[in-house]
Design a protein around this motif. Structure first.
Motif, PDB file in Angstrom:
ATOM      1  N   ALA A 157       5.287   6.046 -17.145  1.00  0.00           N
ATOM      2  CA  ALA A 157       5.377   4.780 -16.424  1.00  0.00           C
ATOM      3  C   ALA A 157       6.029   5.032 -15.067  1.00  0.00           C
ATOM      4  N   SER A 158       5.633   4.255 -14.075  1.00  0.00           N
ATOM      5  CA  SER A 158       6.200   4.399 -12.727  1.00  0.00           C
ATOM      6  C   SER A 158       7.523   3.638 -12.637  1.00  0.00           C
ATOM      7  N   ARG A 159       8.296   3.946 -11.593  1.00  0.00           N
ATOM      8  CA  ARG A 159       9.526   3.176 -11.362  1.00  0.00           C
ATOM      9  C   ARG A 159       9.186   1.698 -11.125  1.00  0.00           C
ATOM     10  N   ARG A 214      10.805  -1.335 -13.063  1.00  0.00           N
ATOM     11  CA  ARG A 214      11.489  -2.447 -12.382  1.00  0.00           C
ATOM     12  C   ARG A 214      10.896  -3.788 -12.825  1.00  0.00           C
ATOM     13  N   SER A 215       9.582  -3.830 -12.958  1.00  0.00           N
ATOM     14  CA  SER A 215       8.935  -5.103 -13.331  1.00  0.00           C
ATOM     15  C   SER A 215       9.271  -5.489 -14.768  1.00  0.00           C
ATOM     16  N   MET A 216       9.317  -4.504 -15.663  1.00  0.00           N
ATOM     17  CA  MET A 216       9.672  -4.809 -17.058  1.00  0.00           C
ATOM     18  C   MET A 216      11.145  -5.219 -17.153  1.00  0.00           C
ATOM     19  N   ALA A 268       0.824  -1.222   0.000  1.00  0.00           N
ATOM     20  CA  ALA A 268       0.000   0.000   0.000  1.00  0.00           C
ATOM     21  C   ALA A 268       0.851   1.262   0.000  1.00  0.00           C
ATOM     22  N   SER A 269       2.127   1.134   0.388  1.00  0.00           N
ATOM     23  CA  SER A 269       3.014   2.306   0.416  1.00  0.00           C
ATOM     24  C   SER A 269       3.504   2.688  -0.978  1.00  0.00           C
ATOM     25  N   GLY A 270       3.287   1.839  -1.959  1.00  0.00           N
ATOM     26  CA  GLY A 270       3.748   2.121  -3.329  1.00  0.00           C
ATOM     27  C   GLY A 270       2.734   2.968  -4.094  1.00  0.00           C
TER      28      GLY A 270
HETATM   29  N1  LIG Z   1       0.073  -4.475 -15.737  1.00  0.00           N
HETATM   30  C1  LIG Z   1      -0.321  -3.282 -15.508  1.00  0.00           C
HETATM   31  O1  LIG Z   1      -1.028  -2.768 -16.299  1.00  0.00           O
HETATM   32  C2  LIG Z   1       0.073  -2.601 -14.229  1.00  0.00           C
HETATM   33  C3  LIG Z   1      -0.479  -1.388 -13.860  1.00  0.00           C
HETATM   34  C4  LIG Z   1      -0.077  -0.796 -12.643  1.00  0.00           C
HETATM   35  C5  LIG Z   1       0.874  -1.438 -11.845  1.00  0.00           C
HETATM   36  N2  LIG Z   1       1.399  -2.627 -12.237  1.00  0.00           N
HETATM   37  C6  LIG Z   1       2.411  -3.331 -11.438  1.00  0.00           C
HETATM   38  O2  LIG Z   1       2.217  -3.097 -10.045  1.00  0.00           O
HETATM   39  C7  LIG Z   1       3.467  -3.176  -9.390  1.00  0.00           C
HETATM   40  C8  LIG Z   1       3.657  -1.963  -8.510  1.00  0.00           C
HETATM   41  O3  LIG Z   1       3.919  -0.823  -9.283  1.00  0.00           O
HETATM   42  P1  LIG Z   1       4.150   0.581  -8.566  1.00  0.00           P
HETATM   43  O4  LIG Z   1       4.368   1.584  -9.602  1.00  0.00           O
HETATM   44  O5  LIG Z   1       3.071   0.795  -7.562  1.00  0.00           O
HETATM   45  O6  LIG Z   1       5.534   0.290  -7.790  1.00  0.00           O
HETATM   46  P2  LIG Z   1       6.122   0.986  -6.490  1.00  0.00           P
HETATM   47  O7  LIG Z   1       5.601   2.368  -6.333  1.00  0.00           O
HETATM   48  O8  LIG Z   1       7.585   0.772  -6.554  1.00  0.00           O
HETATM   49  O9  LIG Z   1       5.538   0.126  -5.285  1.00  0.00           O
HETATM   50  C9  LIG Z   1       6.009  -1.154  -4.993  1.00  0.00           C
HETATM   51  C10 LIG Z   1       5.441  -1.623  -3.679  1.00  0.00           C
HETATM   52  O10 LIG Z   1       5.980  -2.918  -3.435  1.00  0.00           O
HETATM   53  C11 LIG Z   1       6.622  -2.929  -2.167  1.00  0.00           C
HETATM   54  N3  LIG Z   1       7.784  -3.802  -2.192  1.00  0.00           N
HETATM   55  C12 LIG Z   1       8.799  -3.778  -3.101  1.00  0.00           C
HETATM   56  N4  LIG Z   1       9.695  -4.716  -2.806  1.00  0.00           N
HETATM   57  C13 LIG Z   1       9.239  -5.353  -1.691  1.00  0.00           C
HETATM   58  C14 LIG Z   1       9.725  -6.416  -0.905  1.00  0.00           C
HETATM   59  N5  LIG Z   1      10.884  -7.006  -1.185  1.00  0.00           N
HETATM   60  N6  LIG Z   1       8.994  -6.795   0.166  1.00  0.00           N
HETATM   61  C15 LIG Z   1       7.833  -6.188   0.457  1.00  0.00           C
HETATM   62  N7  LIG Z   1       7.314  -5.164  -0.245  1.00  0.00           N
HETATM   63  C16 LIG Z   1       8.015  -4.753  -1.309  1.00  0.00           C
HETATM   64  C17 LIG Z   1       7.044  -1.490  -1.935  1.00  0.00           C
HETATM   65  O11 LIG Z   1       7.242  -1.300  -0.537  1.00  0.00           O
HETATM   66  P3  LIG Z   1       8.126  -0.068   0.058  1.00  0.00           P
HETATM   67  O12 LIG Z   1       7.234   1.133   0.004  1.00  0.00           O
HETATM   68  O13 LIG Z   1       8.416  -0.507   1.436  1.00  0.00           O
HETATM   69  O14 LIG Z   1       9.326   0.056  -0.847  1.00  0.00           O
HETATM   70  C18 LIG Z   1       5.833  -0.734  -2.487  1.00  0.00           C
HETATM   71  O15 LIG Z   1       4.798  -0.723  -1.553  1.00  0.00           O
HETATM   72  C19 LIG Z   1       4.531  -3.306 -10.496  1.00  0.00           C
HETATM   73  O16 LIG Z   1       4.879  -4.670 -10.623  1.00  0.00           O
HETATM   74  C20 LIG Z   1       3.814  -2.818 -11.736  1.00  0.00           C
HETATM   75  O17 LIG Z   1       4.324  -3.402 -12.925  1.00  0.00           O
HETATM   76  C21 LIG Z   1       1.015  -3.208 -13.408  1.00  0.00           C
END
Ligand SMILES: NC(=O)c1ccc[n+]([C@@H]2O[C@H](COP(=O)([O-])OP(=O)(O)OC[C@H]3O[C@@H](n4cnc5c(N)ncnc54)[C@H](OP(=O)(O)O)[C@@H]3O)[C@@H](O)[C@H]2O)c1
Length: 336
Positions: free
Chosen positions: A160-162, A166-168, A8-10
């Motif tokens: 696109a977000s970080r 990272r996922s790509m 939820a912090s992301g």
């Molecule tokens: N397919 C699609 O259309 C689509 C659309 C939107 C999002 N997404 C996917 O959703 C994911 C999140 O994207 P985002 O932009 O929200 O990323 P983000 O802002 O980097 O958020 C990532 C979240 O994951 C947590 N996290 C990362 N590594 C962790 C670990 N080792 N243990 C526990 N928690 C961890 C982070 O926690 P901290 O805050 O503690 O770092 C943060 O809460 C990505 O994989 C993205 O590709 C996909």
């Protein structure tokens, strides 16, 4: 109805927590960093903050206790997704996530297919969710079995977000899967073909890329071949992403650009005689729509009635009903 948001912090997790609040469903915010979680919890007046990392499945399961559904937004899912699925199962909670990583989605759908008592639906984001729903309706429109089913993500380059970068980067070195002769097989990324895009002149060049649709559609659509593609320039960008480059992408994409970015998922089914059905679904603001899709999926699972085990969006939900639900959010769709 108690819904936990993991990560939820992301960026996406925060949007999801806000969407739950907008729907009148107080979220339980869960993640590894208490300080970052407290910030989002205050914004959305969360029910509770619970802290657990992915390295301890028992602690994660305890954090999900009493929740009807877990919405997992912590990517890359290739690295951190499976322990969250296992913890949701141990806690007896349904599960959805926002993954766009094909091999992860394939792994989850295969490994947890026979789970009983709960439903697991990966890829409830703006590509996987609408892509699977429109693929199902398009295949149904074709009178015969599709010899070829193409599921294409036809968005242009946008914000696109970080987390997305990272996922790509985590999947860029993996060959995309295609489905043919009854099984999934790796192919080379980038192999080009052309396609007419609704609302555009002429044809655009697309290349194979590892999209979740290929991991999902063959589980509920009988087809000779299922493949996925992105616009050529988007494939090139994703393939060029290294872990280092991903870290230079801003954590949160520019709000104005994000709001005007259009996403477009297209399914094209062709039978042995060359007859075609085509369906598409499109909208704006992909990250906001991802939160809407994930929350509505979670809400529908909590209401009950979905088949148990790991299911694709089209297996878990009524495709027409779900796409119609998205229309007030500016989503339009068509099958012909
Ligand atoms: N397919 C699609 O259309 C689509 C659309 C939107 C999002 N997404 C996917 O959703 C994911 C999140 O994207 P985002 O932009 O929200 O990323 P983000 O802002 O980097 O958020 C990532 C979240 O994951 C947590 N996290 C990362 N590594 C962790 C670990 N080792 N243990 C526990 N928690 C961890 C982070 O926690 P901290 O805050 O503690 O770092 C943060 O809460 C990505 O994989 C993205 O590709 C996909």
């Amino acid at each position: 109805m108690k819904i936990a948001v993991y990560g939820a912090s992301g960026f996406t997790g925060g949007l999801t927590a806000h969407e739950l609040r907008r729907r009148g469903l107080a979220p339980v915010v869960v993640g590894r960093d208490e300080e970052r979680l407290r910030r989002v919890a205050a914004e959305v007046d969360a029910d509770e903050v619970r802290v657990a990392g992915v390295e301890d499945v028992n602690a994660l399961a305890a954090a999900f206790k009493g929740c009807d559904v877990v919405v997992n937004c912590a990517g890359p899912f290739t690295l951190w997704g499976e322990p969250v699925v296992r913890a949701a199962i141990a806690a007896g909670a349904h599960y959805v996530d926002t993954a766009g990583e094909q091999h992860y989605v394939h792994h989850i759908l295969t490994t947890f297919r026979e789970e009983s008592g709960i439903t697991i639906v990966p890829a409830m984001a703006d590509d996987g969710g609408p892509g699977d729903l429109i693929a199902r309706l398009t295949a149904e429109r074709l009178a015969a079995t599709p010899a070829d089913l193409l599921i294409a993500d036809l968005r242009r380059l946008g914000a696109a977000s970080r987390g997305t970068a990272r996922s790509m980067a985590a999947v860029a070195t993996l060959d995309p899967l295609e489905f043919s002769d009854g099984d999934w097989r790796p192919v080379k990324a980038g192999a080009p073909s052309t396609i007419a895009v609704p609302g555009e002149q002429g044809e655009v060049t697309v290349g194979s890329f590892a999209l979740p649709g290929v991991a999902m559609a063959p589980r509920h659509i009988k087809a000779g071949r299922v493949r996925s593609a992105l616009r050529e320039e988007v494939v090139e960008l994703f393939l060029s992403l290294s872990a280092g480059v991903a870290e230079s992408v801003p954590e949160i994409p520019d709000a104005e650009q994000r709001a005007s970015d259009r996403w477009l998922m297209l399914a094209q089914a062709t039978d042995e005689q060359g007859r075609q059905a085509q369906g598409w679904v499109t909208g704006l603001d992909p990250y906001r729509l991802t939160a809407v899709i994930a929350v509505e999926g979670a809400r529908r699972l909590a209401e009950g009635g979905a088949p148990s085990g790991a299911r694709t969006p089209a297996e878990a939900f009524d495709p027409t009903g779900f796409l119609n639900f998205l229309e007030p959010f500016g989503v339009t769709w068509q099958v012909k």
